[in-house]
Motif scaffolding. Structure first.
Motif, PDB file in Angstrom:
ATOM      1  N   THR A  61       0.836  -1.208   0.000  1.00 36.18           N
ATOM      2  CA  THR A  61       0.000   0.000   0.000  1.00 36.18           C
ATOM      3  C   THR A  61       0.867   1.253   0.000  1.00 36.18           C
ATOM      4  O   THR A  61       0.587   2.213  -0.724  1.00 36.18           O
ATOM      5  N   THR A  65       0.940   3.968  -2.938  1.00 33.17           N
ATOM      6  CA  THR A  65       0.653   5.366  -2.614  1.00 33.17           C
ATOM      7  C   THR A  65       1.779   6.270  -3.077  1.00 33.17           C
ATOM      8  O   THR A  65       1.541   7.338  -3.634  1.00 33.17           O
ATOM      9  N   THR A  70      -0.813  10.998  -6.010  1.00 31.71           N
ATOM     10  CA  THR A  70      -2.024  11.730  -6.338  1.00 31.71           C
ATOM     11  C   THR A  70      -1.669  12.970  -7.135  1.00 31.71           C
ATOM     12  O   THR A  70      -0.540  13.417  -7.161  1.00 31.71           O
ATOM     13  N   TRP A  88      -2.453  13.360   3.473  1.00 30.60           N
ATOM     14  CA  TRP A  88      -1.534  12.555   4.280  1.00 30.60           C
ATOM     15  C   TRP A  88      -2.305  11.749   5.318  1.00 30.60           C
ATOM     16  O   TRP A  88      -1.959  10.604   5.609  1.00 30.60           O
ATOM     17  N   HIS A  91      -4.075   8.795   3.501  1.00 28.74           N
ATOM     18  CA  HIS A  91      -3.140   7.719   3.176  1.00 28.74           C
ATOM     19  C   HIS A  91      -2.665   6.978   4.426  1.00 28.74           C
ATOM     20  O   HIS A  91      -2.515   5.753   4.406  1.00 28.74           O
ATOM     21  N   CYS A  94      -5.336   4.649   5.475  1.00 30.57           N
ATOM     22  CA  CYS A  94      -5.395   3.505   4.554  1.00 30.57           C
ATOM     23  C   CYS A  94      -4.296   2.495   4.878  1.00 30.57           C
ATOM     24  O   CYS A  94      -4.517   1.280   4.803  1.00 30.57           O
ATOM     25  N   ASP A 135      -7.232   4.270  -5.036  1.00 27.93           N
ATOM     26  CA  ASP A 135      -6.449   5.493  -4.847  1.00 27.93           C
ATOM     27  C   ASP A 135      -6.002   6.116  -6.176  1.00 27.93           C
ATOM     28  O   ASP A 135      -6.267   7.293  -6.414  1.00 27.93           O
TER      29      ASP A 135
END
Length: 196
Positions: A61, A65, A70, A88, A91, A94, A135
């Protein structure tokens, strides 16, 4: 003199019994030491498998990320609403959710649940992969509308995990509950981003 012989013979019997008991005690001590070594080895294997089960999803993950990151569009859209968390925090949560799901999956695996109910494994993998896809679709592509079906699939798989894990290990099922709550919040964020 006969009585001395009897006492002496009795002493031999006692010495033999004492020797036999000492030998038995040594065997039990060796057996216990062997069992203790075996338990330590099992504990080490269990700790290693737990580390892999939690760290692997978190690292994947984190990798997704970082590398699939993004766009700047999230910050502009997030400012329009006060309840949407900063990126932040989104994420980080997550990552925590991935770790909890990894721990829950490990508890199911330890109980032999993936052999008893292979669908639990498929549901876990589906929710994990869809979580990874959500995401970049929502943030990188900037399409909250395209993120909705991905989120719906991920939430359905997460709810399936909750049901399957609860049947195998109630503790694992309880660990999925915060992930479900987080998924509900993320749904609201996703809808807000789709509308904005």
């Amino acid at each position: 003199m006969d009585s001395q012989d009897i006492r002496y013979r009795g002493g031999d019997d006692r010495d033999a019994a004492t020797t036999a008991m000492a030998e038995t005690d040594r065997k039990h001590a060796d057996d216990n030491k062997g069992k203790l070594d075996q338990k330590r080895a099992m504990a080490k294997r269990g700790l290693r498998s737990l580390t892999v089960a939690v760290a692997a999803p978190v690292l994947v993950t984190l990798f997704a990320t970082y590398f699939l990151g993004t766009s700047d569009g999230y910050g502009n859209r997030a400012r329009s609403s006060s309840w949407i968390p900063p990126l932040w925090l989104l994420h980080t949560t997550c990552l925590a959710s991935s770790g909890l799901m990894g721990l829950a999956a490990w508890l199911v695996w330890v109980d032999g649940g993936f052999h008893k109910k292979p669908n639990a494994l498929y549901l876990y993998l589906a929710q994990f992969l869809l979580c990874l896809v959500w995401d970049p679709v929502t943030f990188r592509l900037g399409s909250g509308i395209a993120g909705l079906p991905v989120w719906l699939g991920q939430s359905a798989a997460l709810f399936g995990c909750y049901r399957a894990f609860s049947e195998i290990s109630p503790v694992a099922g309880n660990l999925v509950k915060p992930c479900l709550a987080w998924a509900a919040f993320v749904a609201a964020v996703n809808v807000k981003l789709a509308i904005a």
